[in-house]
Design a protein around this motif. Structure first.
Motif: not given
Length: 350
Positions: A143-164
């Motif tokens: 993404l950084a290579d695509r945008l060339e100049s990056v101000e903000e990066i937000v990473t969101t993790h979502m996991v559904v199911g899978g037991g304990a």
């Protein structure tokens, strides 16, 4: 190629052993207790595999355990309390090193503590070689290579199911619960800062018509991304509903009474989505999406491939983020046959 697996008797460790065997890579089982090493070898059909006993409190024994190995995969959590000893011994033994940790402050400490030591020894250390940090960190570079100049990066993790969760994951959760409840660290204006308020309270995820409430979460890529991308702000998020679950008390006795980890059927029904939203300095946006199933199985694949690549195609020595050690597109494409799909969008859903 011979690879030492430290902590192979745990749930994640046995999955890593299984992946090494599937790929025909020789393994050495290293850990604190011979009986547990023998049980792990038997459980995954590696009864003839070499076992070496070494406690994390005995540096010389650890170095000896890694002798004549090209690399080390550390699966022995909680890493916050014992991981540094294994890193130090791997460097002393001249071994490349990866681990399966997801403990954010531990990952930062490895960068802060061992960068010069690893560089001087001519070995490469890549912490957090797991299902989340590796693909998301690689995606961030794309993404950084695509945008060339990056101000903000937000990473969101979502996991559904899978037991304990596995017992090992629960022990890491307990050891780092204070950090998790405060959201961990955020990168802002050239430094990592604890307990910063999030800029986002809801994220519209792929395939959803409504935004999902989110909260700050201590993901490892908040530590790794600023190592190779010039960016002003990086924060990690997860579903806000997780907050209620964190209030459930867990004692060692409760954890020991639980199953070692989810069964195979549960792992197959699990689905994870990791979303990376990047904004350029001039307001342009791009979104990367990583989706798959079975976080534990995926971590085994990623950890084994991570150490294999360090040995077969060495990166520069030191402590590196995934995108510094591996070619982003090549590694992500390697994961596709393993059920891990990645896509790039010119703009995130709004």
């Amino acid at each position: 190629m011979k690879i030492a697996v430290y902590g192979p008797s745990g749930y994640q460790g046995k999955l890593v052993l299984t992946e090494l065997a599937r790929r025909g890579i020789d393994a050495v089982l290293a850990g604190r207790n011979l009986a547990r090493l023998e049980a792990a070898a038997s459980a995954v059909g590696l009864s003839d595999t070499e076992r070496r006993v070494a406690d994390t409190s005995d540096h010389e024994a650890l170095v000896s355990a890694f002798h004549d190995c090209a690399g080390v995969i550390n699966c022995a959590g909680p890493f916050t309390s014992s991981g540094e000893a294994v890193v130090r011994a791997a460097i002393a033994a001249g071994c490349h090193y990866v681990d399966t940790s997801g403990e954010q402050l531990y990952v930062k400490k490895i960068f802060d503590t061992f960068a010069t030591e690893a560089e001087n020894a001519g070995v490469t250390v890549v912490p957090a070689a797991n299902d989340g940090c590796v693909p998301v960190d690689l995606m961030a570079q794309i993404l950084a290579d695509r945008l060339e100049s990056v101000e903000e990066i937000v990473t969101t993790h979502m996991v559904v199911g899978g037991g304990a969760m596995s017992r090992g994951s629960l022990r890491s959760l307990v050891e780092t619960i204070d950090v998790i409840k405060t959201g961990g660290i955020t990168y802002y204006d050239g430094d990592w800062r604890p307990s910063m308020p999030t800029r986002h309270t809801a994220i519209r995820l792929p395939g959803q018509s409504e935004a999902t409430p989110v909260m700050a979460f201590p993901v490892s890529e908040v530590v790794t991304i600023p190592r190779h991308i010039r960016v002003r702000h990086v924060e990690g998020l997860t579903e806000a509903a997780l907050g209620d679950q964190l209030n459930t008390p867990l004692t060692p006795e409760i954890i020991d009474s639980l199953p070692e980890g989810p069964d195979e059927d549960s792992r197959r029904t699990q689905h994870f989505t990791y979303v990376l939203d990047a904004i350029s300095s001039d307001g342009r946006r791009a979104r990367g999406i990583v989706q798959g199933s079975d976080t534990y199985g995926t971590t085994a694949v990623i950890a084994v491939e991570s150490i294999r690549r360090l040995i077969a195609d060495p990166a520069k020595p030191g402590v590196l983020a995934p995108a510094q050690a591996y070619h982003p597109t090549a590694f992500l494409d390697f994961l596709i046959p393993h059920g891990i799909l990645w896509t790039i969008e010119d703009a995130p859903a709004t």
